[in-house]
Design an enzyme around this catalytic site. Structure first.
Site, PDB file in Angstrom:
ATOM      1  N   ASN A   9      51.859 -86.151 -10.477  1.00 56.18           N
ATOM      2  CA  ASN A   9      50.778 -85.329  -9.733  1.00 56.18           C
ATOM      3  C   ASN A   9      49.647 -86.342  -9.188  1.00 56.18           C
ATOM      4  OD1 ASN A   9      48.764 -83.717  -9.611  1.00 56.18           O
ATOM      5  ND2 ASN A   9      48.176 -83.305 -11.822  1.00 56.18           N
ATOM      6  N   TRP A  10      49.526 -86.123  -8.011  1.00 53.81           N
ATOM      7  CA  TRP A  10      48.574 -87.055  -7.080  1.00 53.81           C
ATOM      8  C   TRP A  10      47.281 -86.525  -7.071  1.00 53.81           C
ATOM      9  CZ3 TRP A  10      51.951 -88.726  -2.217  1.00 53.81           C
ATOM     10  CH2 TRP A  10      52.741 -89.907  -2.492  1.00 53.81           C
ATOM     11  N   LYS A  11      47.178 -85.344  -7.758  1.00 54.56           N
ATOM     12  CA  LYS A  11      45.809 -84.595  -7.841  1.00 54.56           C
ATOM     13  C   LYS A  11      45.134 -84.843  -6.308  1.00 54.56           C
ATOM     14  CE  LYS A  11      45.544 -85.804 -12.548  1.00 54.56           C
ATOM     15  NZ  LYS A  11      44.824 -86.135 -13.844  1.00 54.56           N
ATOM     16  N   GLU A  98      42.560 -79.674 -15.521  1.00 53.03           N
ATOM     17  CA  GLU A  98      41.453 -79.792 -14.704  1.00 53.03           C
ATOM     18  C   GLU A  98      40.979 -78.477 -14.050  1.00 53.03           C
ATOM     19  OE1 GLU A  98      43.240 -83.165 -12.564  1.00 53.03           O
ATOM     20  OE2 GLU A  98      42.885 -84.386 -14.589  1.00 53.03           O
ATOM     21  N   GLU A 165      50.241 -81.573 -22.670  1.00 55.65           N
ATOM     22  CA  GLU A 165      49.329 -82.754 -22.109  1.00 55.65           C
ATOM     23  C   GLU A 165      47.902 -82.691 -22.969  1.00 55.65           C
ATOM     24  OE1 GLU A 165      50.026 -83.890 -17.778  1.00 55.65           O
ATOM     25  OE2 GLU A 165      48.592 -82.488 -17.580  1.00 55.65           O
ATOM     26  N   GLY A 171      44.103 -89.446 -18.172  1.00 56.43           N
ATOM     27  CA  GLY A 171      43.241 -90.381 -17.629  1.00 56.43           C
ATOM     28  C   GLY A 171      42.178 -91.176 -18.242  1.00 56.43           C
ATOM     29  N   SER A 204      48.395 -90.316 -19.659  1.00 57.02           N
ATOM     30  CA  SER A 204      48.479 -91.707 -19.656  1.00 57.02           C
ATOM     31  C   SER A 204      49.792 -92.319 -19.745  1.00 57.02           C
ATOM     32  CB  SER A 204      47.630 -92.197 -20.712  1.00 57.02           C
ATOM     33  OG  SER A 204      46.277 -92.022 -20.457  1.00 57.02           O
ATOM     34  N   GLY A 225      50.107 -88.635 -13.819  1.00 56.25           N
ATOM     35  CA  GLY A 225      48.869 -88.839 -13.000  1.00 56.25           C
ATOM     36  C   GLY A 225      48.822 -90.156 -12.312  1.00 56.25           C
ATOM     37  N   GLY A 226      47.884 -90.837 -12.818  1.00 53.24           N
ATOM     38  CA  GLY A 226      47.472 -92.314 -12.493  1.00 53.24           C
ATOM     39  C   GLY A 226      48.612 -93.188 -11.969  1.00 53.24           C
TER      40      GLY A 226
HETATM   41  P1  PGA Z   1      47.269 -89.289 -16.249  1.00 55.34           P
HETATM   42  O1  PGA Z   1      47.245 -87.775 -15.958  1.00 55.34           O
HETATM   43  O2  PGA Z   1      48.720 -89.620 -16.308  1.00 55.34           O
HETATM   44  O3  PGA Z   1      46.475 -90.113 -15.323  1.00 55.34           O
HETATM   45  O4  PGA Z   1      46.679 -89.305 -17.562  1.00 55.34           O
HETATM   46  C1  PGA Z   1      48.203 -86.802 -16.388  1.00 55.34           C
HETATM   47  C2  PGA Z   1      47.946 -85.473 -15.611  1.00 55.34           C
HETATM   48  O5  PGA Z   1      46.822 -85.039 -15.257  1.00 55.34           O
HETATM   49  O6  PGA Z   1      48.700 -84.621 -15.441  1.00 55.34           O
END
Ligand code: PGA
Length: 241
Positions: A9-11, A98, A165, A171, A204, A225-226
């Site tokens: 997920n590149w957000k 989010e 999640e 994050g 994470s 995410g990250g």
């Molecule tokens: P993260 O994000 O891997 O940066 O913790 C996960 C997500 O928001 O799906």
């Protein structure tokens, strides 16, 4: 048979130029992964066409970060299923913590988005998870039960992914213990009542914890995410052992 789905997920990261650079490095690193492992990336809307123009969709598919329930209309800032299908988008993330937090997305709206995805041939990735305060108060299972019951009402479990999640792990660098994550994923599987549903863990996920996470019986994939922004990290995750 449960599907294995490794999703990034590149957000609100990566423009079209970044996307091209990413794919140039990433695609050769995943070329030996078989089709039984589905690799998915959710780029920002503006990079979706760059993405579709640069991949052959063998086992790399596009997800959208949102989907509306109407085909068109006066819904500023929303995106319709019709607009996504045109770009070969196959998955839609809904209910991420989010938009739940910043835009007060409700379980009812999330449910409408998930049903819309399914009606249009996309697979929704419905995110659920508790906050730190809820976990500390011992409410994690109750919160997740509510999110699953309300968010998934009327959906078809055969074309559905649920991502567990925990918000406190997103994050933050704090991963949920694999055994605990597995326990919650099993709870979700029981609540849905469909043994073959694909359940992901997210929060994470990194190259150094992916192998342990994927060794768990009730975790069939991850939402990253990250670590999905770096082609080498995400390729290592996709190539988990
Ligand atoms: P993260 O994000 O891997 O940066 O913790 C996960 C997500 O928001 O799906």
């Amino acid at each position: 048979m449960r599907k294995t789905v490794i999703a990034g997920n590149w957000k609100m990261h990566m423009n079209c130029a970044d996307t091209e650079k990413f794919l140039l490095k990433f695609l050769p690193l995943i070329k030996d992964i078989g089709i039984e492992r589905n690799i998915v990336i959710a780029p920002p809307f503006t990079a979706i066409s760059t993405f579709s123009a640069n991949t052959n969709f063998k086992n790399l598919n596009i997800a959208s970060q949102n989907i509306h329930w109407e085909e068109s209309g006066a819904f500023t800032a929303e995106i319709s299923p019709r607009m996504l299908i045109e770009h070969q988008v196959k998955y839609a993330i809904v209910g991420h913590s989010e938009p739940r937090k910043y835009f007060s997305e409700s379980d009812e709206q999330i449910n409408k988005r998930a049903i819309s995805a399914q009606l249009n041939g996309l697979t929704p990735i419905v995110c659920v998870g508790e906050s730190l305060e809820q976990r500390e108060r011992g409410e994690a299972e109750r919160v997740i039960t509510r999110q699953v019951e309300q968010g998934l009402e009327g959906t078809n479990p055969a074309n559905l992914i649920v991502a567990y999640e925990p918000i406190w792990a997103i994050g933050t660098g704090k991963t949920c213990e694999a055994v605990e994550a597995n326990k919650i994923c099993k709870l979700i599987r029981n609540l849905v009542g469909y043994e073959d549903i694909t359940i992901q863990y997210g929060g994470s996920v990194k190259p150094d914890n992916i192998d342990e996470i994927m060794s768990m019986d009730d975790i069939d994939g991850v939402l990253v995410g990250g670590a999905s922004l770096d082609p080498v990290s995400f390729a290592r995750i996709a190539n988990y052992r």
